[in-house]
Design a protein around this motif. Structure first.
Motif, PDB file in Angstrom:
ATOM      1  N   MET A  49      57.784 118.466 109.335  1.00 52.26           N
ATOM      2  CA  MET A  49      56.572 117.635 109.266  1.00 52.26           C
ATOM      3  C   MET A  49      56.433 116.988 107.880  1.00 52.26           C
ATOM      4  SD  MET A  49      54.921 117.423 112.096  1.00 52.26           S
ATOM      5  CE  MET A  49      55.019 118.163 113.709  1.00 52.26           C
ATOM      6  N   VAL A  50      56.733 117.769 106.832  1.00 48.10           N
ATOM      7  CA  VAL A  50      56.631 117.237 105.465  1.00 48.10           C
ATOM      8  C   VAL A  50      57.660 116.128 105.251  1.00 48.10           C
ATOM      9  CG1 VAL A  50      56.994 117.795 103.020  1.00 48.10           C
ATOM     10  CG2 VAL A  50      55.597 119.304 104.443  1.00 48.10           C
ATOM     11  N   ILE A  51      58.918 116.383 105.623  1.00 51.41           N
ATOM     12  CA  ILE A  51      59.972 115.369 105.449  1.00 51.41           C
ATOM     13  C   ILE A  51      59.664 114.129 106.289  1.00 51.41           C
ATOM     14  CG2 ILE A  51      62.419 114.836 105.891  1.00 51.41           C
ATOM     15  CD1 ILE A  51      62.999 117.840 105.241  1.00 51.41           C
ATOM     16  N   GLY A  52      59.301 114.343 107.559  1.00 49.50           N
ATOM     17  CA  GLY A  52      59.004 113.227 108.452  1.00 49.50           C
ATOM     18  C   GLY A  52      57.839 112.388 107.973  1.00 49.50           C
ATOM     19  N   THR A  53      56.788 113.060 107.516  1.00 40.91           N
ATOM     20  CA  THR A  53      55.598 112.347 107.040  1.00 40.91           C
ATOM     21  C   THR A  53      55.879 111.642 105.715  1.00 40.91           C
ATOM     22  OG1 THR A  53      54.189 113.960 108.154  1.00 40.91           O
ATOM     23  CG2 THR A  53      53.140 112.612 106.460  1.00 40.91           C
ATOM     24  N   ALA A  54      56.556 112.338 104.791  1.00 47.39           N
ATOM     25  CA  ALA A  54      56.838 111.773 103.466  1.00 47.39           C
ATOM     26  C   ALA A  54      57.772 110.563 103.544  1.00 47.39           C
ATOM     27  CB  ALA A  54      57.443 112.834 102.556  1.00 47.39           C
ATOM     28  N   THR A  55      58.711 110.584 104.491  1.00 44.63           N
ATOM     29  CA  THR A  55      59.673 109.483 104.594  1.00 44.63           C
ATOM     30  C   THR A  55      59.224 108.407 105.575  1.00 44.63           C
ATOM     31  OG1 THR A  55      60.950 110.660 106.298  1.00 44.63           O
ATOM     32  CG2 THR A  55      61.657 110.944 104.002  1.00 44.63           C
ATOM     33  N   GLY A  56      58.061 108.612 106.194  1.00 42.95           N
ATOM     34  CA  GLY A  56      57.526 107.614 107.108  1.00 42.95           C
ATOM     35  C   GLY A  56      58.250 107.546 108.443  1.00 42.95           C
ATOM     36  N   LEU A  57      58.881 108.672 108.835  1.00 47.26           N
ATOM     37  CA  LEU A  57      59.537 108.717 110.152  1.00 47.26           C
ATOM     38  C   LEU A  57      58.512 108.480 111.249  1.00 47.26           C
ATOM     39  CD1 LEU A  57      61.987 111.773 110.521  1.00 47.26           C
ATOM     40  CD2 LEU A  57      62.494 109.379 110.901  1.00 47.26           C
ATOM     41  N   HIS A  58      58.951 107.921 112.346  1.00 46.27           N
ATOM     42  CA  HIS A  58      58.097 107.756 113.522  1.00 46.27           C
ATOM     43  C   HIS A  58      57.685 109.151 114.000  1.00 46.27           C
ATOM     44  CE1 HIS A  58      57.053 106.835 117.719  1.00 46.27           C
ATOM     45  NE2 HIS A  58      56.739 105.634 117.255  1.00 46.27           N
ATOM     46  N   MET A 122      48.961 113.712 113.870  1.00 41.45           N
ATOM     47  CA  MET A 122      50.297 113.141 113.656  1.00 41.45           C
ATOM     48  C   MET A 122      50.277 111.987 112.652  1.00 41.45           C
ATOM     49  SD  MET A 122      52.648 114.886 115.146  1.00 41.45           S
ATOM     50  CE  MET A 122      53.980 113.783 114.709  1.00 41.45           C
ATOM     51  N   ASP A 123      49.118 111.397 112.434  1.00 42.28           N
ATOM     52  CA  ASP A 123      49.022 110.298 111.480  1.00 42.28           C
ATOM     53  C   ASP A 123      48.501 110.744 110.115  1.00 42.28           C
ATOM     54  OD1 ASP A 123      49.875 108.422 113.426  1.00 42.28           O
ATOM     55  OD2 ASP A 123      47.856 108.453 114.283  1.00 42.28           O
ATOM     56  N   ALA A 124      48.154 112.036 110.008  1.00 43.42           N
ATOM     57  CA  ALA A 124      47.627 112.556 108.743  1.00 43.42           C
ATOM     58  C   ALA A 124      48.732 112.583 107.683  1.00 43.42           C
ATOM     59  CB  ALA A 124      47.062 113.958 108.953  1.00 43.42           C
ATOM     60  N   GLN A 125      48.339 112.369 106.444  1.00 46.70           N
ATOM     61  CA  GLN A 125      49.297 112.394 105.330  1.00 46.70           C
ATOM     62  C   GLN A 125      49.290 113.774 104.663  1.00 46.70           C
ATOM     63  OE1 GLN A 125      51.479 109.777 104.677  1.00 46.70           O
ATOM     64  NE2 GLN A 125      50.596 109.190 106.652  1.00 46.70           N
ATOM     65  N   LEU A 126      50.267 113.997 103.785  1.00 44.14           N
ATOM     66  CA  LEU A 126      50.440 115.312 103.151  1.00 44.14           C
ATOM     67  C   LEU A 126      49.241 115.755 102.325  1.00 44.14           C
ATOM     68  CD1 LEU A 126      54.178 115.057 102.017  1.00 44.14           C
ATOM     69  CD2 LEU A 126      53.249 116.055 104.097  1.00 44.14           C
ATOM     70  N   ASN A 127      48.474 114.806 101.804  1.00 43.54           N
ATOM     71  CA  ASN A 127      47.299 115.169 100.997  1.00 43.54           C
ATOM     72  C   ASN A 127      46.029 115.261 101.828  1.00 43.54           C
ATOM     73  OD1 ASN A 127      46.972 112.483 101.547  1.00 43.54           O
ATOM     74  ND2 ASN A 127      46.517 111.861  99.437  1.00 43.54           N
ATOM     75  N   TRP A 129      43.665 117.193 104.597  1.00 45.44           N
ATOM     76  CA  TRP A 129      43.417 118.543 105.121  1.00 45.44           C
ATOM     77  C   TRP A 129      43.776 118.639 106.597  1.00 45.44           C
ATOM     78  CZ3 TRP A 129      40.376 119.729 109.237  1.00 45.44           C
ATOM     79  CH2 TRP A 129      39.489 118.736 109.673  1.00 45.44           C
ATOM     80  N   LEU A 130      43.659 117.537 107.319  1.00 45.89           N
ATOM     81  CA  LEU A 130      43.980 117.533 108.754  1.00 45.89           C
ATOM     82  C   LEU A 130      45.461 117.840 108.982  1.00 45.89           C
ATOM     83  CD1 LEU A 130      42.933 117.094 111.648  1.00 45.89           C
ATOM     84  CD2 LEU A 130      43.427 114.652 111.360  1.00 45.89           C
ATOM     85  N   PHE A 131      46.334 117.343 108.098  1.00 42.14           N
ATOM     86  CA  PHE A 131      47.771 117.611 108.205  1.00 42.14           C
ATOM     87  C   PHE A 131      48.016 119.118 108.161  1.00 42.14           C
ATOM     88  CE2 PHE A 131      51.895 118.570 106.353  1.00 42.14           C
ATOM     89  CZ  PHE A 131      52.752 117.761 107.082  1.00 42.14           C
ATOM     90  N   TRP A 132      47.524 119.778 107.112  1.00 39.87           N
ATOM     91  CA  TRP A 132      47.769 121.212 106.912  1.00 39.87           C
ATOM     92  C   TRP A 132      46.941 122.060 107.877  1.00 39.87           C
ATOM     93  CZ3 TRP A 132      52.021 122.049 104.420  1.00 39.87           C
ATOM     94  CH2 TRP A 132      52.473 121.083 103.510  1.00 39.87           C
ATOM     95  N   GLY A 133      45.717 121.642 108.151  1.00 38.19           N
ATOM     96  CA  GLY A 133      44.850 122.395 109.067  1.00 38.19           C
ATOM     97  C   GLY A 133      45.393 122.419 110.484  1.00 38.19           C
ATOM     98  N   SER A 134      45.840 121.258 110.975  1.00 34.50           N
ATOM     99  CA  SER A 134      46.377 121.205 112.342  1.00 34.50           C
ATOM    100  C   SER A 134      47.691 121.970 112.444  1.00 34.50           C
ATOM    101  CB  SER A 134      46.559 119.756 112.806  1.00 34.50           C
ATOM    102  OG  SER A 134      47.458 119.073 111.975  1.00 34.50           O
ATOM    103  N   LEU A 135      48.496 121.930 111.365  1.00 34.08           N
ATOM    104  CA  LEU A 135      49.757 122.668 111.346  1.00 34.08           C
ATOM    105  C   LEU A 135      49.498 124.172 111.398  1.00 34.08           C
ATOM    106  CD1 LEU A 135      52.714 121.909 111.285  1.00 34.08           C
ATOM    107  CD2 LEU A 135      52.615 121.857 108.798  1.00 34.08           C
ATOM    108  N   ALA A 136      48.579 124.646 110.573  1.00 31.38           N
ATOM    109  CA  ALA A 136      48.225 126.078 110.556  1.00 31.38           C
ATOM    110  C   ALA A 136      47.631 126.499 111.905  1.00 31.38           C
ATOM    111  CB  ALA A 136      47.246 126.363 109.422  1.00 31.38           C
ATOM    112  N   PHE A 137      46.727 125.690 112.437  1.00 27.98           N
ATOM    113  CA  PHE A 137      46.086 125.973 113.724  1.00 27.98           C
ATOM    114  C   PHE A 137      47.129 126.060 114.836  1.00 27.98           C
ATOM    115  CE2 PHE A 137      43.993 124.183 117.608  1.00 27.98           C
ATOM    116  CZ  PHE A 137      43.131 125.245 117.857  1.00 27.98           C
TER     117      PHE A 137
END
Length: 167
Positions: A49-58, A122-127, A129-137
């Motif tokens: 998720m981090v690599i995909g989001t950071a590199t702008g992968l679909h 899926m559209d949340a960025q690394l900074n 909270w939704l990115f990390w919160g949804s991943l943890a959830f």
């Protein structure tokens, strides 16, 4: 007939588990196996998720990357343990496939379904909270659903039960 040889189809909790001192598969054993699997899955999932989001992968590419990495790290953690017990790489890989494939697959299906289902995740960025919160959830939900699957498999000498002979 000895309970080790005879499986009563109506009493699921009386099934003998390989490597279990008490002869029954406890929720603790199942949770431990699931947690072990979750560790590898979480490393791969978060990294993907981090690599995909950071590199702008679909989104689809990000999910595929996460699933591939989850399997790689999930298998690697199991293989590391059984290789230490003296198994060759290919023998350890076979044990990891038998031990973790169903568990990782169930975990990844649940995990990614939850992430996709959370609006905006899926559209949340690394900074965000939704990115990390949804991943943890999603990982918590995956753990809760996968634990009974692992308990059922271990009680039948399948899944993580195959690892117990190599510790």
């Amino acid at each position: 007939m000895d309970t080790h040889e005879h499986h009563n189809m109506t009493d699921h909790d009386s099934h003998q588990a390989h490597g279990s001192g008490r002869g029954t598969t406890t929720w603790s054993m199942a949770a431990q196996a699931t947690l072990h699997c979750l560790t590898g899955c979480a490393i791969g999932e978060v990294l993907g998720m981090v690599i995909g989001t950071a590199t702008g992968l679909h989104n689809t590419g990000t999910i595929i990357l996460s699933i591939v990495l989850a399997f790689i790290f999930g298998y690697a953690l199991t293989m590391r343990g059984v290789i230490r017990s003296g198994l060759t790489f290919s023998a350890a890989f076979k044990v990891a496939l038998a031990a973790d494939t169903v568990s990782i697959a169930v975990m990844e299906i649940i995990d990614n379904t939850v992430i996709v289902a959370v609006p905006g995740a899926m559209d949340a960025q690394l900074n965000d909270w939704l990115f990390w919160g949804s991943l943890a959830f999603s990982l918590v939900i995956a753990f809760i659903i996968t634990t009974p699957v692992n308990r059922w498999m271990i009680s039948r000498g399948l899944g993580h039960a195959v690892v117990h002979g190599h510790h």
